[in-house]
Design a protein around this motif. Structure first.
Motif, PDB file in Angstrom:
ATOM      1  N   ARG A 136      46.522  43.963  71.653  1.00  0.00           N
ATOM      2  CA  ARG A 136      45.892  42.820  70.985  1.00  0.00           C
ATOM      3  C   ARG A 136      44.407  43.104  70.693  1.00  0.00           C
ATOM      4  NH1 ARG A 136      50.010  40.382  71.953  1.00  0.00           N
ATOM      5  NH2 ARG A 136      50.785  38.326  72.053  1.00  0.00           N
ATOM      6  N   ALA A 137      43.723  43.701  71.661  1.00  0.00           N
ATOM      7  CA  ALA A 137      42.307  44.033  71.458  1.00  0.00           C
ATOM      8  C   ALA A 137      42.162  45.061  70.330  1.00  0.00           C
ATOM      9  CB  ALA A 137      41.702  44.570  72.756  1.00  0.00           C
ATOM     10  N   ASP A 138      43.039  46.060  70.304  1.00  0.00           N
ATOM     11  CA  ASP A 138      43.009  47.052  69.229  1.00  0.00           C
ATOM     12  C   ASP A 138      43.221  46.380  67.875  1.00  0.00           C
ATOM     13  OD1 ASP A 138      42.584  49.055  71.056  1.00  0.00           O
ATOM     14  OD2 ASP A 138      44.661  49.804  71.020  1.00  0.00           O
ATOM     15  N   ALA A 139      44.161  45.445  67.824  1.00  0.00           N
ATOM     16  CA  ALA A 139      44.452  44.749  66.564  1.00  0.00           C
ATOM     17  C   ALA A 139      43.229  43.983  66.068  1.00  0.00           C
ATOM     18  CB  ALA A 139      45.633  43.798  66.747  1.00  0.00           C
ATOM     19  N   VAL A 140      42.521  43.316  66.983  1.00  0.00           N
ATOM     20  CA  VAL A 140      41.319  42.554  66.603  1.00  0.00           C
ATOM     21  C   VAL A 140      40.240  43.501  66.080  1.00  0.00           C
ATOM     22  CG1 VAL A 140      39.424  41.163  67.525  1.00  0.00           C
ATOM     23  CG2 VAL A 140      41.781  40.608  68.129  1.00  0.00           C
ATOM     24  N   ILE A 141      40.045  44.609  66.771  1.00  0.00           N
ATOM     25  CA  ILE A 141      39.007  45.570  66.359  1.00  0.00           C
ATOM     26  C   ILE A 141      39.337  46.172  64.999  1.00  0.00           C
ATOM     27  CG2 ILE A 141      37.996  47.818  66.911  1.00  0.00           C
ATOM     28  CD1 ILE A 141      38.220  46.961  69.895  1.00  0.00           C
ATOM     29  N   TRP A 142      40.596  46.585  64.820  1.00  0.00           N
ATOM     30  CA  TRP A 142      40.976  47.213  63.557  1.00  0.00           C
ATOM     31  C   TRP A 142      40.914  46.210  62.400  1.00  0.00           C
ATOM     32  CZ3 TRP A 142      45.546  49.863  66.394  1.00  0.00           C
ATOM     33  CH2 TRP A 142      45.064  50.974  67.081  1.00  0.00           C
ATOM     34  N   ALA A 143      41.297  44.965  62.659  1.00  0.00           N
ATOM     35  CA  ALA A 143      41.219  43.944  61.612  1.00  0.00           C
ATOM     36  C   ALA A 143      39.757  43.681  61.241  1.00  0.00           C
ATOM     37  CB  ALA A 143      41.897  42.660  62.070  1.00  0.00           C
ATOM     38  N   GLN A 146      44.769  51.064  55.610  1.00  0.00           N
ATOM     39  CA  GLN A 146      45.206  51.790  56.803  1.00  0.00           C
ATOM     40  C   GLN A 146      44.821  51.023  58.069  1.00  0.00           C
ATOM     41  OE1 GLN A 146      43.584  55.725  57.167  1.00  0.00           O
ATOM     42  NE2 GLN A 146      44.940  56.257  58.863  1.00  0.00           N
ATOM     43  N   LEU A 147      43.602  50.476  58.115  1.00  0.00           N
ATOM     44  CA  LEU A 147      43.168  49.705  59.280  1.00  0.00           C
ATOM     45  C   LEU A 147      43.979  48.413  59.435  1.00  0.00           C
ATOM     46  CD1 LEU A 147      39.312  50.209  59.082  1.00  0.00           C
ATOM     47  CD2 LEU A 147      40.827  50.942  60.948  1.00  0.00           C
ATOM     48  N   ARG A 148      44.270  47.748  58.319  1.00  0.00           N
ATOM     49  CA  ARG A 148      45.086  46.520  58.388  1.00  0.00           C
ATOM     50  C   ARG A 148      46.508  46.842  58.865  1.00  0.00           C
ATOM     51  NH1 ARG A 148      42.285  44.037  53.425  1.00  0.00           N
ATOM     52  NH2 ARG A 148      40.763  42.716  54.459  1.00  0.00           N
ATOM     53  N   ALA A 149      47.048  47.952  58.390  1.00  0.00           N
ATOM     54  CA  ALA A 149      48.391  48.362  58.824  1.00  0.00           C
ATOM     55  C   ALA A 149      48.396  48.673  60.324  1.00  0.00           C
ATOM     56  CB  ALA A 149      48.863  49.573  58.024  1.00  0.00           C
ATOM     57  N   ALA A 150      47.338  49.338  60.786  1.00  0.00           N
ATOM     58  CA  ALA A 150      47.235  49.639  62.215  1.00  0.00           C
ATOM     59  C   ALA A 150      47.102  48.354  63.034  1.00  0.00           C
ATOM     60  CB  ALA A 150      46.051  50.562  62.478  1.00  0.00           C
ATOM     61  N   ALA A 151      46.345  47.396  62.531  1.00  0.00           N
ATOM     62  CA  ALA A 151      46.187  46.115  63.221  1.00  0.00           C
ATOM     63  C   ALA A 151      47.520  45.378  63.284  1.00  0.00           C
ATOM     64  CB  ALA A 151      45.129  45.252  62.525  1.00  0.00           C
ATOM     65  N   ASP A 152      48.257  45.370  62.190  1.00  0.00           N
ATOM     66  CA  ASP A 152      49.578  44.720  62.174  1.00  0.00           C
ATOM     67  C   ASP A 152      50.536  45.404  63.148  1.00  0.00           C
ATOM     68  OD1 ASP A 152      48.679  42.909  60.295  1.00  0.00           O
ATOM     69  OD2 ASP A 152      49.571  43.972  58.574  1.00  0.00           O
ATOM     70  N   ALA A 153      50.503  46.734  63.175  1.00  0.00           N
ATOM     71  CA  ALA A 153      51.375  47.481  64.091  1.00  0.00           C
ATOM     72  C   ALA A 153      51.015  47.177  65.542  1.00  0.00           C
ATOM     73  CB  ALA A 153      51.272  48.980  63.818  1.00  0.00           C
ATOM     74  N   ALA A 154      49.725  47.072  65.836  1.00  0.00           N
ATOM     75  CA  ALA A 154      49.292  46.756  67.195  1.00  0.00           C
ATOM     76  C   ALA A 154      49.737  45.351  67.597  1.00  0.00           C
ATOM     77  CB  ALA A 154      47.778  46.894  67.315  1.00  0.00           C
ATOM     78  N   LEU A 155      49.672  44.402  66.676  1.00  0.00           N
ATOM     79  CA  LEU A 155      50.160  43.045  66.970  1.00  0.00           C
ATOM     80  C   LEU A 155      51.659  43.034  67.222  1.00  0.00           C
ATOM     81  CD1 LEU A 155      48.130  40.709  64.580  1.00  0.00           C
ATOM     82  CD2 LEU A 155      48.054  40.803  67.076  1.00  0.00           C
ATOM     83  N   ARG A 156      52.413  43.807  66.439  1.00  0.00           N
ATOM     84  CA  ARG A 156      53.863  43.893  66.661  1.00  0.00           C
ATOM     85  C   ARG A 156      54.156  44.503  68.030  1.00  0.00           C
ATOM     86  NH1 ARG A 156      53.690  45.279  61.272  1.00  0.00           N
ATOM     87  NH2 ARG A 156      53.893  47.509  61.721  1.00  0.00           N
ATOM     88  N   GLU A 157      53.387  45.533  68.397  1.00  0.00           N
ATOM     89  CA  GLU A 157      53.558  46.158  69.710  1.00  0.00           C
ATOM     90  C   GLU A 157      53.264  45.156  70.826  1.00  0.00           C
ATOM     91  OE1 GLU A 157      51.683  49.703  72.522  1.00  0.00           O
ATOM     92  OE2 GLU A 157      50.981  49.492  70.461  1.00  0.00           O
ATOM     93  N   ASP A 209      55.193  41.483  75.020  1.00  0.00           N
ATOM     94  CA  ASP A 209      55.277  40.110  75.536  1.00  0.00           C
ATOM     95  C   ASP A 209      56.723  39.666  75.725  1.00  0.00           C
ATOM     96  OD1 ASP A 209      52.549  39.822  75.734  1.00  0.00           O
ATOM     97  OD2 ASP A 209      52.338  38.782  73.804  1.00  0.00           O
ATOM     98  N   GLU A 210      57.628  40.182  74.897  1.00  0.00           N
ATOM     99  CA  GLU A 210      59.047  39.828  75.028  1.00  0.00           C
ATOM    100  C   GLU A 210      59.666  40.429  76.282  1.00  0.00           C
ATOM    101  OE1 GLU A 210      61.052  40.932  71.440  1.00  0.00           O
ATOM    102  OE2 GLU A 210      59.883  39.526  70.215  1.00  0.00           O
ATOM    103  N   GLN A 211      59.076  41.502  76.813  1.00  0.00           N
ATOM    104  CA  GLN A 211      59.586  42.127  78.040  1.00  0.00           C
ATOM    105  C   GLN A 211      59.145  41.374  79.290  1.00  0.00           C
ATOM    106  OE1 GLN A 211      58.321  46.214  78.105  1.00  0.00           O
ATOM    107  NE2 GLN A 211      59.165  46.635  76.079  1.00  0.00           N
ATOM    108  N   VAL A 212      58.079  40.616  79.191  1.00  0.00           N
ATOM    109  CA  VAL A 212      57.487  39.961  80.365  1.00  0.00           C
ATOM    110  C   VAL A 212      58.437  38.998  81.063  1.00  0.00           C
ATOM    111  CG1 VAL A 212      55.650  38.378  81.100  1.00  0.00           C
ATOM    112  CG2 VAL A 212      55.105  40.355  79.677  1.00  0.00           C
ATOM    113  N   PRO A 213      59.163  38.113  80.364  1.00  0.00           N
ATOM    114  CA  PRO A 213      60.042  37.189  81.091  1.00  0.00           C
ATOM    115  C   PRO A 213      61.090  37.894  81.961  1.00  0.00           C
ATOM    116  CG  PRO A 213      59.741  36.427  78.848  1.00  0.00           C
ATOM    117  CD  PRO A 213      59.131  37.788  78.928  1.00  0.00           C
TER     118      PRO A 213
END
Length: 191
Positions: free
Chosen positions: A106-113, A128-139, A144-148
């Motif tokens: 999430r922090a990487d996504a904010v920085i790249w955006a 390229q930076l926006r794509a990296a930010a989107d990929a980081a958000l998806r990651e 987060d889906e693994q946490v429960p």
């Protein structure tokens, strides 16, 4: 570790005694803090073990355990082995790592955006930076889906730990283990 300075110093003092014994004895077990007491006649080792034992405020071996036969002690060990067989996985480290990885993504996504919105940036670099930010958000979302599931596994482990308290510690608060030559003695026997 305590936040308060005085409490932290007390904790460090107690942990220091345990660390000194563990280093001297070569004890690396993560569950049992001190292992078995040294053999009779090892006065210096016994003194350090006793100091570490008292610093950690561990329970002394009771008269009950001392009076048990080898067969009774072996039965305690077998009971503990049965409890360990159905133990849920210990996932606390994996859960913490998942939380940390999601936060980093999430922090990487904010920085790249933010960099993508910066001035004097080529269109290709911006995309390229926006794509990296989107990929980081998806990651981060995937993590987060693994946490429960990990939370549920950790709750199951905690319930198992509570359920097995009597078998794990025995009536006198001692975890059984096999000693040398198959003899059965407590891992917290006192010097």
């Amino acid at each position: 570790m305590p936040e308060d300075v005085v409490a932290r110093q007390e904790w460090e003092h107690r942990a220091g005694w345990a660390a000194a014994w563990r280093e001297l004895a070569g004890h690396t077990d993560e569950v049992d803090p001190l292992g078995s007491a040294p053999a009779r006649g090892m006065v210096e080792k016994a003194a350090l073990f006793r100091a570490a034992h008292e610093a950690l405020r561990l329970i002394d071996a009771g008269h009950e355990e001392a009076g048990l036969s080898d067969g009774q002690l072996r039965m305690r060990v077998r009971g503990w082995e049965r409890e360990q067989a159905w133990a849920p996985l210990h996932v606390a480290d994996e859960l913490a790592a998942t939380h940390a990885a999601a936060a980093k993504a999430r922090a990487d996504a904010v920085i790249w955006a933010a960099r993508a919105d910066g001035p004097d940036l080529a269109v290709a670099d911006r995309e390229q930076l926006r794509a990296a930010a989107d990929a980081a958000l998806r990651e981060a979302d995937a993590l987060d889906e693994q946490v429960p599931a990990l939370d549920e596994a950790e709750r199951a482990r905690a319930a198992w730990y509570l359920h097995t308290a009597v078998t794990r510690t025995g009536p006198s608060g001692l975890q059984p283990s096999c000693g040398p030559a198959g003899s059965t003695r407590s891992t917290r026997a006192t010097a």
